[in-house]
Design an enzyme around this catalytic site. Sequence first.
Site: not given
Ligand code: FAD
Length: 306
Positions: A186-188, A131, A183, A291
């Site tokens: 977007k970034g968390a 990750d 993978r 989130e």
């Molecule tokens: P967003 O634009 O945030 O969301 C799009 C839509 O998805 C939203 O409108 C909503 O309907 C839905 N949604 C998003 N989050 C939620 C939630 N928690 N509950 C319900 N609905 C939701 N980040 C890192 O920095 N490092 C990592 O290694 C990493 N690994 C990941 C692995 C996986 C499999 C996934 C799915 C995410 C990972 N992330 C990681 C987190 C990522 O960076 C985002 O913060 C997270 O995925 C939210 O962004 P999004 O792409 O879903 O889009």
Amino acid sequence: MSFSRKAVLTIAGNPLVTRFVSKYGLKLGASRFVAGETLDEAVDIVKKLNEEGLVVTLDLLGESVTTEEEARQATDAILAIFDAIAQSGVHSNVSVKLTQLGLDISYDFCLENMHRIAAKAKEKSNFVRIDMEDSPRVQQTIDLFKTLVNEYGKEHVGLVIQSYLYRSESDVKELGEMGVNLRIVKGAYKEPKDVAFPDKKDVDENYLKLVAMHLKNGCYTAIATHDENIINWTKQFVKENNIPDDLYEFQMLYGVRNGLQRQLVAEGYKVRVYTPFGKDWYPYFTRRIAERPANALFVLKSFFKD
Ligand code: FAD
């Protein structure tokens, strides 16, 4: 940070709330996002997800470890996950965070732990994904990944790249030349403007650019998002560019957009569910609520259902 996100994180940090939720939280509804506290519980959940056509990446919860002993314990526990996957025959690989394995203690110590994990992944014909954490750790994470992938191979070790970072385009270009498995997320983390795009629109645009680059380079790409616009764009892109089905997969978090996960499976796409488990679930759980505060409703609903 939005007001509601800040409010959730402040309430979650209150010691009384922490004590209460840590004690009753899994029953209260955290189990929507966390696959139990033990490896056995997690493997049972993987079996159920597999039955629905989903594959999994298991994640042992825990972060920002500060002692060598804790990092070694985490390493041993991760080795045990590979054994449990092999013994039970479930379809899952493993995701890890370097700060859980001692990155903040020393790079070499963390590398030593990761050597054990990558060797185990290879021995079990499985795969470990590293990750990506916050920006001060990105360069070390990439360096460590390159060392491992050269030794154990791209079939056994993969990395995450975040589309909110300006540097990611050149990282994906370089990693694409190595042909590695990435993978894209977007970034968390909360990042300053000098390292990350402040506007969501730019983060989303860069996401598409990175996915297109990596796929066109012929490299395996995991599209990890719940964003339906990106998912729909990807479906179109792979069709128009004749990208083979075995070169990509979608990934989502356990408990998030469950319907969409199953819909993609029904359409014939490969979908992997990032499934965290372990005793240290509280920080992960509160980040999911922060989130999307509407998630707190699920927690309340499940409380009244029981
Ligand atoms: P967003 O634009 O945030 O969301 C799009 C839509 O998805 C939203 O409108 C909503 O309907 C839905 N949604 C998003 N989050 C939620 C939630 N928690 N509950 C319900 N609905 C939701 N980040 C890192 O920095 N490092 C990592 O290694 C990493 N690994 C990941 C692995 C996986 C499999 C996934 C799915 C995410 C990972 N992330 C990681 C987190 C990522 O960076 C985002 O913060 C997270 O995925 C939210 O962004 P999004 O792409 O879903 O889009």
